[in-house]
Enzyme design. Structure first.
Site, PDB file in Angstrom:
ATOM      1  N   ASN A 185      25.893  67.263 -14.200  1.00 17.14           N
ATOM      2  CA  ASN A 185      27.129  66.827 -14.405  1.00 17.14           C
ATOM      3  C   ASN A 185      28.210  67.535 -13.253  1.00 17.14           C
ATOM      4  O   ASN A 185      27.737  68.728 -12.823  1.00 17.14           O
ATOM      5  CB  ASN A 185      27.721  67.102 -15.889  1.00 17.14           C
ATOM      6  CG  ASN A 185      27.921  68.755 -16.008  1.00 17.14           C
ATOM      7  OD1 ASN A 185      27.134  69.340 -15.798  1.00 17.14           O
ATOM      8  ND2 ASN A 185      28.867  68.880 -16.771  1.00 17.14           N
TER       9      ASN A 185
ATOM     10  N   CYS B 116      30.517  70.207 -13.716  1.00 13.48           N
ATOM     11  CA  CYS B 116      30.301  71.590 -13.794  1.00 13.48           C
ATOM     12  C   CYS B 116      28.903  72.154 -13.687  1.00 13.48           C
ATOM     13  O   CYS B 116      28.974  73.746 -13.820  1.00 13.48           O
ATOM     14  CB  CYS B 116      31.193  71.933 -15.126  1.00 13.48           C
ATOM     15  SG  CYS B 116      32.932  71.209 -15.221  1.00 13.48           S
TER      16      CYS B 116
ATOM     17  N   GLU C 184      26.456  72.477 -16.123  1.00 10.38           N
ATOM     18  CA  GLU C 184      25.801  72.617 -17.254  1.00 10.38           C
ATOM     19  C   GLU C 184      24.848  71.670 -17.682  1.00 10.38           C
ATOM     20  O   GLU C 184      23.810  72.094 -18.331  1.00 10.38           O
ATOM     21  CB  GLU C 184      26.805  73.227 -18.016  1.00 10.38           C
ATOM     22  CG  GLU C 184      27.501  72.188 -18.968  1.00 10.38           C
ATOM     23  CD  GLU C 184      28.777  71.795 -18.287  1.00 10.38           C
ATOM     24  OE1 GLU C 184      29.761  71.233 -19.093  1.00 10.38           O
ATOM     25  OE2 GLU C 184      28.934  72.171 -17.009  1.00 10.38           O
TER      26      GLU C 184
END
Length: 894
Positions: A370, A372, A374
Site C-alpha cells: 500500500n 505507506c 506496511e
C-alpha cells in the site's frame, strides 16, 4: 443520508432468523470484557459540549462546528479530528452528526449487527456485549479503526472500509487504464493504492502491433496527474499512491532518477521566483511530476550481495525481445542512495525478505504494498486496519496489562474480520481476493510515549525488549483469535493450498521469541506471548485460521490524534515540549506528558520533578536540569534534537524496527530521518544495515532534500563589468525617531530597537539579548552593527529580509507574537518582524512556521515539510507519509 446515528437498542440487533442460520461451536466473543454489566457505556465518561475550530495558516477558520457533545477527557485535537473528518452530514444542517456518541454508535452498531448476521457472535445478547465492548474501547481511546471505517460505515450499504489496496497491472493498455480508474475510485473514498509496474514493458521494447513501448515511467506521469487532481475527492487529504519497480526491470535507472529530475526542475522554478509551497496553484511543485506518489525499488538479496562484492548486475527486457543491460550492482545501490539523498525517494523493499515471510506463496507472489508500505500482500488485495493505543494498557504501577490487551486484540480481530465480508470494494478482483484471504491489519501506536513514560530509552535494549514482547503478544493473540474464528466460521478459502507454508511462517514468528530479551518489564508480556503463540500454532494442525494475514505497523496519523496519543505508530517522541492554543487566545508551551510520567517512574519526588520541569520550560531540553541524573538523559531523547542532546540515531530507529518486525505479517511504516549533513554513503549504509537486520523495507529521508527551502543561486557574471560606483553612506540624524520591540524566543527575551530616517524607513538596528559581555551578546552586537551599516550604505531591506529570514539555529520556537508566531532563529524572527513592520505583510509561514490552531502537538517539523491540504499547517513525517498536527489530516492511507 445516515443509516444509523443512535445507540443500538437490544431490539435493533438482527437475530439469526433474519439471516442464514449457522450451527457451530461457541464463538470467541460472547461475554463482556470492558463494558460494565447493567450500565450504559456512555455513562462511563463525563460529557460536555464544545466548539471544534480549525484555523488555517492565515489565522482564519477553515472549519468550525459548535455545540458538539464530547467526553470531557478528550482533547481539542481529538475533537477537531472527529468533527472535521468523521462526522457525516452537511455542516449546518440537522442531519449533521454533532456527537462523539453518535459517531461511535453509528460504527459499532453496524459492526455488531453484521457480526450477528454472519455468525461471528451467537445471539443478540452476545452481540450487545460485543457492541458495548467496541464502544468502550473507542470511547476510552484504547483502540480505533482506520479512517475509511469512520467515514463510511453506517452511511451507505457495502461501505468502502479498507485503507490499503494493492492493485495488479498487466502489460496492456486496457490494464493500465483500468488501474487509473480503480485508483480514482479508491481516492474518492479516502483509501490509498499501491502497484508494481514491473510487468509493463520497458521504454523502447517492441509492441505486438508494431512500434515501441513507452515504458512505466511515462504512464506514471499520467497516473500521478490524475491523483493530484482528485486529492481524495470529498475528503480533504491528498490522494495516496505507491509505485514500485523490480531491480531487474530495464527502466530501473530511469525509475530511480525520475523524481530527482523533477526535483531539479522544481528547484529551478523556485530560483526563478515561483512559489515553493506544496499544493500552491501555479507554484513550482504543481508544475512538476511524481509529487503524489511514494516510489520504491524492490531490491533482491542477489543484487545486494553483488553490490557488496563489486560484481555486475543485469537488467532484462520484460518481453524478452530486447538487449540485456549490464552495469555494476554497486552503481544501482549508489543510485538509490543518491536519489534518496537528493529528494527522499525511492524507498527500498527487500524482495527476498518479504518472500521468506509470505504466508500464501501457493497463491501467487508478493509484488507491491500500500502507499505507506506496511500492507504487504498479493496483487488486487485490500486490508482494513485498526490500532491499539499501547499507553492505555499500562496500570498505575507501570505494569503492562496483559489480559486486557489480549481481550482488546480478540475483540478487534472479530470486528475487522466482520468488515471484510460486508465492505464494498472498487472492483470485483479486490472483493474476491479480500474475501478469499481475509487479510487484516492490526497494529499499535503510541510506542514512543509508552517507553518514555516507563523510564525506558527508545534506543536501549530494555526499550526494544518491551516493544518486541508487546508486538509478539499482539500477534500471538491475533492468530489465536483467528483460529477461534476459523473453528466457528471456517478458515479463509485459500487455507488448504497454503496451510504448510503458513505454518512454517508462524513457527518462525514463534521462534523469534527466543531473541526477545527478558527484562523486568518485558518478562510477563513475553510469557503471555509464548502462551498465545503455542495455542495459535496448535490450531495450524486443526481448524486453521480465518485470516491469511493479521498484523502490521501503520503510521496511524489521524487515528492517533483521535486517541490522544503522544506518538504515532512505532515512532519515538518528536520533542520534549508541546504547545497548546488557549480557548481565549494565545499559546501555552507545556512539557510533553510523557516527561512527567517518566520522572515519576524514575523515582523523582514532587519537588525534584517541579525543578526539572521548570528547567525544561525555560531551556527546551533537560541537559543540565537541576537534580536530574545524567544517566537518565537517554530516556528523554527524541526524534528531533533538544539543547545539549542529539536526536535518536539512525541505528536506534533501525534497531527498534528490527525488534518488532519478526512478529508482523506485514511491514512497518516508518521513516529513518537523517540530518541535512548526512551523506550519500550514510544513506547507503542505512539501506544495507536494514537489509542485514531483516527488515522488509526502509525509507530514508534527509532533512533539506526538497527544494521548498530557500535557495541561494549564484548570479551569472556579465561579459563586461563596469567599475562599481563609490559607496555612499547615508547617516541618520543625530536626533532620530526609533521603535523598540520586546520579544521572546524559545524562553529567551530580547529587545530590538530600529532607528528611523526622517521618512520613517529603518537605518540602524540594535539587538539586545543575554547579559552584557557574554558571547551571545557580543555576536548579536556585531551582527546588529553589520546590518546597520548595510542599511546606511543602501542595501535594500527587502534583500536583507530575503537573505536572513528562515535561517535556522538555536534558540528557536514560539514567540507569542501573532505576526510571527514561531521562528527558527533570532535572525529569522528579527527579519520577518521587520518585513511585516516596514515592508508588506509576511508572506506566510516559512519552513519552520507553525500556524495558529495548533493544540497539544509537537512544535518541530522538517524544514521542507509540506503544508496540509486542508488547513495549510506544516505537516510532520509519519512513516513514509505526513500528518498534520493542526487538523489531524494525513497524506497517507491510514
Amino acid at each position: 443520508m445516515l443509516r444509523s446515528a443512535s445507540p443500538l437498542a437490544r431490539s435493533s440487533i438482527p437475530t439469526p432468523a433474519d439471516s442464514d442460520e449457522r450451527t457451530a461451536p461457541a464463538p470467541p466473543v460472547s461475554t463482556r470484557r470492558f463494558a460494565p454489566e447493567g450500565r450504559s457505556v456512555w455513562d462511563t465518561v463525563e460529557w460536555t459540549r464544545r466548539t471544534a475550530r480549525i484555523d488555517g495558516a492565515d489565522g482564519q477558520p477553515v472549519f468550525e462546528q459548535a455545540d458538539i457533545e464530547v467526553p470531557v477527557g478528550w482533547s481539542e485535537t481529538a475533537l477537531r479530528v472527529v468533527a472535521s473528518r468523521y462526522f457525516q452530514g452537511v455542516l449546518g444542517t440537522p442531519e449533521r452528526e454533532s456527537s462523539v456518541r453518535s459517531l461511535i454508535a453509528r460504527v459499532t452498531d453496524t459492526l455488531a449487527g453484521w457480526a450477528l448476521l454472519d455468525g461471528a457472535v451467537a445471539d443478540p445478547a452476545a452481540a450487545e456485549a460485543f457492541r458495548d465492548d467496541l464502544r468502550w474501547l473507542c470511547l476510552h481511546q484504547h483502540a480505533a479503526f482506520n479512517s475509511p471505517v469512520w467515514f463510511n460505515v453506517g452511511v451507505v450499504d457495502q461501505p468502502q472500509c479498507s485503507a490499503c489496496f494493492i492493485n495488479g497491472v498487466e502489460d496492456s493498455m486496457e490494464s493500465i487504464l483500468e488501474l487509473g480508474r480503480t485508483e480514482g475510485r479508491l481516492f474518492k473514498h479516502g483509501s490509498g493504492s499501491g502497484a508494481n509496474l514491473s510487468r509493463i514493458r520497458g521504454e523502447g521494447e517492441p509492441l505486438k502491433t508494431g512500434g515501441t513501448a513507452s515504458g512505466p515511467v511515462a504512464f506514471m506521469r499520467g497516473l500521478d496527474a490524475m491523483a493530484g487532481a482528485i486529492k481524495s475527492g470529498g475528503r480533504t487529504r491528498r490522494a495516496a499512491r505507491m509505485v514500485m519497480l523490480d531491480d531487474t526491470h530495464p527502466d530501473l535507472m530511469d525509475f530511480i532518477q525520475c523524481k530527482v529530475a523533477e526535483e531539479d526542475k522544481a528547484r529551478a522554478l523556485i530560483a526563478a521566483g515561483y512559489d515553493p509551497g506544496f499544493g500552491v496553484s501555479g507554484g513550482a511543485y504543481q508544475s512538476v511530476a511524481f509529487q503524489n506518489a511514494n516510489h520504491t525499488v524492490r531490491l533482491s538479496d542477489a543484487l545486494l550481495h553483488r553490490a557488496e562484492a563489486d560484481e555486475s548486475w543485469e537488467l532484462r527486457p520484460v518481453s524478452g525481445a530486447g538487449p540485456t543491460r549490464t552495469l555494476p550492482a554497486r552503481a544501482v545501490l549508489r543510485a538509490v542512495a543518491d536519489a534518496a539523498w537528493r529528494c527522499g525517494d525511492p524507498g527500498v523493499q527487500f524482495r527476498d525478505t518479504v518472500d521468506r515471510w509470505h504466508t500464501c506463496p501457493a497463491s501467487g507472489p508478493i509484488r507491491a504494498t500500500n502507499p505507506c508500505g506496511e500492507f504487504v500482500f498479493l496483487d488486487d488485495s485490500a486490508c482494513n486496519l485498526a490500532s491499539l493505543n499501547l499507553l492505555r494498557f499500562v496500570d498505575e504501577a507501570g505494569d503492562f496489562e496483559v489480559e486486557r490487551f489480549e481481550n482488546a486484540v480478540e475483540i478487534l480481530v472479530v470486528a475487522m474480520d466482520t468488515i471484510v465480508e460486508r465492505a464494498g470494494y472498487p472492483q470485483p478482483r479486490a472483493a474476491e481476493t479480500a474475501r478469499r484471504f481475509r487479510p487484516l491489519g492490526l497494529g499499535a501506536t503510541n510506542l514512543g510515549a509508552l517507553l518514555m513514560s516507563l523510564g525506558l530509552p527508545y534506543d536501549s535494549d530494555e526499550g526494544r525488549a518491551l516493544a518486541g514482547a508487546v508486538t509478539a503478544l499482539m500477534a500471538g493473540a491475533a492468530w489465536r483469535s483467528s483460529a477461534r474464528l476459523a473453528a466457528q466460521q471456517g478458515p479463509f478459502a485459500a487455507w488448504t493450498d497454503n496451510a504448510a507454508p503458513l505454518a512454517r511462517v508462524l513457527e518462525r514468528h514463534r521462534d523469534a521469541l527466543a531473541e526477545v530479551r527478558p527484562t523486568p518489564r518485558s518478562a510477563p508480556v513475553l510469557a503471555a506471548a509464548r502462551r498465545a503463540w503455542d495455542t495459535a500454532l496448535a490450531s495450524a494442525q486443526g481448524p486453521g485460521f480465518r485470516n491469511a494475514q493479521l498484523t502490521l505497523m501503520a503510521p496511524t496519523g489521524t487515528i492517533s490524534f483521535m486517541m490522544d496519543c503522544d506518538t504515532t505508530g512505532v515512532e519515538p517522541e518528536l520533542a520534549l515540549t508541546k504547545t497548546r492554543r488557549l480557548a481565549g487566545g494565545g499559546l501555552l508551551t507545556v512539557e510533553n506528558a510523557s516527561v512527567g510520567r517518566a520522572l515519576r517512574q524514575l523515582g523523582y519526588g514532587p519537588t525534584e520533578r517541579a525543578a526539572i520541569l521548570a528547567w525544561l520550560a525555560t531551556h527546551g531540553g533537560l541537559a543540565g536540569a537541576p537534580g536530574l541524573d545524567p544517566a537518565h538523559l537517554p530516556v528523554f531523547d527524541c526524534a528531533f534534537p533538544s539543547p545539549g542532546r542529539s536526536p535518536i540515531s539512525a541505528q536506534g530507529h533501525l534497531a527498534m524496527m528490527a525488534a518488532v518486525q519478526p512478529f508482523l505479517c506485514g511491514a512497518i511504516s516508518k521513516t529513518v530521518n537523517l540530518a541535512a549533513s548526512a551523506t550519500v554513503e550514510d544513506i547507503e549504509a542505512v539501506i544495507l544495515e536494514a537489509w542485514r537486520l531483516g527488515l522488509k523495507s526502509v525509507t530514508v529521508y534527509r532533512d533539506g532534500s526538497k527544494g521548498a527551502q530557500v535557495l541561494e543561486t549564484a548570479a551569472r557574471a556579465p561579459a563586461a563589468v563596469a567599475p562599481p560606483p563609490e559607496p555612499v553612506r547615508r547617516r541618520l540624524p543625530a536626533t532620530r525617531s526609533a521603535l523598540t520591540h520586546k520579544f521572546q524566543l524559545g524562553g529567551h527575551e530580547g529587545y530590538l530597537t530600529v532607528g528611523l530616517y526622517e521618512d520613517g524607513t529603518p537605518g540602524e538596528l540594535f539587538l539586545v539579548m543575554a547579559k552584557e559581555g557574554s558571547v551571545v551578546s557580543g555576536l548579536v552586537n556585531v551582527f546588529s552593527t553589520s546590518v546597520s551599516l548595510a542599511l546606511q550604505y543602501g542595501v535594500p531591506l527587502e534583500v536583507l529580509c530575503e537573505k536572513f529570514a528562515h535561517t535556522r539555529f538555536e534558540p528557536s520556537g514560539f514567540t507569542g507574537n501573532p505576526e510571527v508566531p514561531i521562528a527558527a532563529s533570532i535572525t529569522d524572527y528579527v527579519f520577518r518582524w521587520l518585513r511585516a513592520r516596514f515592508l508588506t505583510e509576511d508572506p506566510g509561514p516559512g519552513e519552520d512556521a507553525v500556524p495558529a490552531g495548533l493544540a497539544a502537538a509537537p512544535v518541530l517539523a522538517a524544514s521542507d515539510a509540506p503544508p496540509c491540504s486542508a488547513c495549510g499547517a506544516l505537516m510532520v513525517r509519519a512513516g513514509s507519509c505526513h500528518r498534520c498536527t493542526n487538523c489531524g489530516g494525513t497524506s497517507g492511507c491510514s
